[in-house]
Design an enzyme around this catalytic site. Sequence first.
Site, PDB file in Angstrom:
ATOM      1  CB  ILE A  40      70.777  70.586  65.896  1.00  0.00           C
ATOM      2  CG1 ILE A  40      69.321  70.103  65.831  1.00  0.00           C
ATOM      3  CG2 ILE A  40      71.299  70.632  67.326  1.00  0.00           C
ATOM      4  CD1 ILE A  40      69.174  68.614  66.132  1.00  0.00           C
ATOM      5  CB  ALA A  63      64.082  65.108  69.271  1.00  0.00           C
ATOM      6  CB  THR A  65      59.313  65.129  71.099  1.00  0.00           C
ATOM      7  OG1 THR A  65      59.013  66.423  71.622  1.00  0.00           O
ATOM      8  CG2 THR A  65      60.796  64.867  71.198  1.00  0.00           C
ATOM      9  CB  THR A 104      61.914  57.007  69.716  1.00  0.00           C
ATOM     10  OG1 THR A 104      60.622  56.623  70.142  1.00  0.00           O
ATOM     11  CG2 THR A 104      61.911  57.004  68.192  1.00  0.00           C
ATOM     12  CE1 TYR A 128      59.696  61.735  67.968  1.00  0.00           C
ATOM     13  CE2 TYR A 128      58.860  59.557  68.528  1.00  0.00           C
ATOM     14  CZ  TYR A 128      59.708  60.612  68.783  1.00  0.00           C
ATOM     15  OH  TYR A 128      60.567  60.551  69.854  1.00  0.00           O
TER      16      TYR A 128
HETATM   17  N1  LIG Z   1      59.384  61.954  75.405  1.00  0.00           N
HETATM   18  C1  LIG Z   1      59.315  60.656  75.157  1.00  0.00           C
HETATM   19  O1  LIG Z   1      58.382  59.956  75.603  1.00  0.00           O
HETATM   20  C2  LIG Z   1      60.378  59.977  74.352  1.00  0.00           C
HETATM   21  C3  LIG Z   1      60.279  58.598  74.113  1.00  0.00           C
HETATM   22  C4  LIG Z   1      61.273  57.971  73.368  1.00  0.00           C
HETATM   23  C5  LIG Z   1      62.358  58.696  72.887  1.00  0.00           C
HETATM   24  N2  LIG Z   1      62.427  60.037  73.129  1.00  0.00           N
HETATM   25  C6  LIG Z   1      63.573  60.768  72.594  1.00  0.00           C
HETATM   26  O2  LIG Z   1      64.296  61.280  73.690  1.00  0.00           O
HETATM   27  C7  LIG Z   1      64.925  62.512  73.323  1.00  0.00           C
HETATM   28  C8  LIG Z   1      64.603  63.572  74.359  1.00  0.00           C
HETATM   29  O3  LIG Z   1      63.195  63.711  74.434  1.00  0.00           O
HETATM   30  P1  LIG Z   1      62.508  64.760  75.415  1.00  0.00           P
HETATM   31  O4  LIG Z   1      61.326  64.070  75.993  1.00  0.00           O
HETATM   32  O5  LIG Z   1      63.530  65.368  76.309  1.00  0.00           O
HETATM   33  O6  LIG Z   1      62.006  65.817  74.338  1.00  0.00           O
HETATM   34  P2  LIG Z   1      61.538  67.325  74.544  1.00  0.00           P
HETATM   35  O7  LIG Z   1      61.192  67.563  75.976  1.00  0.00           O
HETATM   36  O8  LIG Z   1      60.514  67.581  73.496  1.00  0.00           O
HETATM   37  O9  LIG Z   1      62.862  68.140  74.226  1.00  0.00           O
HETATM   38  C9  LIG Z   1      63.356  68.281  72.927  1.00  0.00           C
HETATM   39  C10 LIG Z   1      64.102  69.585  72.892  1.00  0.00           C
HETATM   40  O10 LIG Z   1      64.666  69.734  71.589  1.00  0.00           O
HETATM   41  C11 LIG Z   1      64.585  71.107  71.265  1.00  0.00           C
HETATM   42  N3  LIG Z   1      64.682  71.324  69.823  1.00  0.00           N
HETATM   43  C12 LIG Z   1      63.736  71.153  68.876  1.00  0.00           C
HETATM   44  N4  LIG Z   1      64.221  71.529  67.679  1.00  0.00           N
HETATM   45  C13 LIG Z   1      65.487  71.931  67.869  1.00  0.00           C
HETATM   46  C14 LIG Z   1      66.500  72.450  67.028  1.00  0.00           C
HETATM   47  N5  LIG Z   1      66.286  72.616  65.724  1.00  0.00           N
HETATM   48  N6  LIG Z   1      67.699  72.758  67.566  1.00  0.00           N
HETATM   49  C15 LIG Z   1      67.930  72.600  68.897  1.00  0.00           C
HETATM   50  N7  LIG Z   1      67.011  72.142  69.754  1.00  0.00           N
HETATM   51  C16 LIG Z   1      65.799  71.803  69.243  1.00  0.00           C
HETATM   52  C17 LIG Z   1      63.238  71.520  71.796  1.00  0.00           C
HETATM   53  O11 LIG Z   1      63.185  72.930  71.895  1.00  0.00           O
HETATM   54  P3  LIG Z   1      61.762  73.691  71.825  1.00  0.00           P
HETATM   55  O12 LIG Z   1      61.065  73.322  73.082  1.00  0.00           O
HETATM   56  O13 LIG Z   1      62.159  75.106  71.724  1.00  0.00           O
HETATM   57  O14 LIG Z   1      61.076  73.167  70.610  1.00  0.00           O
HETATM   58  C18 LIG Z   1      63.217  70.823  73.149  1.00  0.00           C
HETATM   59  O15 LIG Z   1      63.778  71.636  74.145  1.00  0.00           O
HETATM   60  C19 LIG Z   1      64.445  62.820  71.906  1.00  0.00           C
HETATM   61  O16 LIG Z   1      65.408  62.362  70.985  1.00  0.00           O
HETATM   62  C20 LIG Z   1      63.188  61.973  71.765  1.00  0.00           C
HETATM   63  O17 LIG Z   1      62.946  61.634  70.406  1.00  0.00           O
HETATM   64  C21 LIG Z   1      61.476  60.688  73.862  1.00  0.00           C
END
Ligand SMILES: NC(=O)c1ccc[n+]([C@@H]2O[C@H](COP(=O)([O-])OP(=O)(O)OC[C@H]3O[C@@H](n4cnc5c(N)ncnc54)[C@H](OP(=O)(O)O)[C@@H]3O)[C@@H](O)[C@H]2O)c1
Length: 285
Positions: A40, A63, A65, A104, A128
């Site tokens: 992205i 994201a 993260t 978040t 973050y």
């Molecule tokens: N996890 C939490 O506790 C939490 C809490 C509040 C909000 N959120 C939000 O919820 C959303 C989903 O979180 P999640 O837990 O599913 O996160 P995640 O498991 O870390 O997944 C994020 C994904 O984004 C991909 N990514 C990173 N850079 C990218 C790029 N340039 N282009 C395309 N893809 C890319 C990552 O790929 P790689 O693995 O290859 O890097 C990973 O597969 C995010 O917006 C996060 O900020 C998460």
Amino acid sequence: MPNNSCSRILVTGANGQLGQCLKDVLASSSLFASRQDLDITSQEEVLRYFKNHKPSLCINTAAYTQVDLAEEESDQAYLINAEALKNLCLACNELNITLVHISTDYVFDGKKDEAYSEDDLVGPLGIYGKSKLAGEEIVQSMANSYLIMRTSWVYSEYGKNFVKTMLRLANQKDEISVVHDQWGNPTYAKDLALALKKISEKNLEGIKELYHYSHDGKISWAQFAEEIFRQKGLKTKVRPIETKDFPSNTPRPSNSSFSKDKIKSDFGIKIPDWKEGLSRCLECL
Ligand SMILES: NC(=O)c1ccc[n+]([C@@H]2O[C@H](COP(=O)([O-])OP(=O)(O)OC[C@H]3O[C@@H](n4cnc5c(N)ncnc54)[C@H](OP(=O)(O)O)[C@@H]3O)[C@@H](O)[C@H]2O)c1
């Protein structure tokens, strides 16, 4: 709101934990783009992908993260969590579609005692949270149609998360130190995915709204760990510690619990109890 029939939803960051949960619940006609399929941060790639695949809605779960590492890698965090949103906004505007963007609880400073509503003042403490807030602001100023969904304490059977870390540590130790002075609402990513599915079935044309979604129940990380071990029948003890004694210099909000009144009333989304959500996830682990 009427149903949005011919749907071809694009999920970015599809290999992340929310991305994989969306894969489990959305129709197979949806497009699931991992980082390898669609970076992205590349405007050219994003525009080309949108032109070729013509999605009817984009859910951006991609994201940066890594909350602690973001303090050292702020350029990366801002590039992925903020700058890249310009590319998605441009592409969504070009196709006249809605951008559903995930944000978040870390946009808040945590100083409020009660649950945070969508109208509360933001004040992120670390890189973050600051980069995610910058992303929200780009979406709000650029996208012609958007829905920002803030969530918190996300866990699932996929990827890295608190629940899986606790289960791994329980295999290695009899006692685990967990902070007891940070409060929030856990969220099973599968339930968030189901909520996003329900929302995506509505006509979102021209929407410009911000929502909060998490499970019900304000708890500390120590209480979360205790419940994970209780439900799994593990004897592992939780030693409650204070944030200042936890080996991390990254500031985190001490309270980030959410009010979900808006999403309940606008979309009829039911909010599960945190213990019940946890038990459904643990069945998959
Ligand atoms: N996890 C939490 O506790 C939490 C809490 C509040 C909000 N959120 C939000 O919820 C959303 C989903 O979180 P999640 O837990 O599913 O996160 P995640 O498991 O870390 O997944 C994020 C994904 O984004 C991909 N990514 C990173 N850079 C990218 C790029 N340039 N282009 C395309 N893809 C890319 C990552 O790929 P790689 O693995 O290859 O890097 C990973 O597969 C995010 O917006 C996060 O900020 C998460």
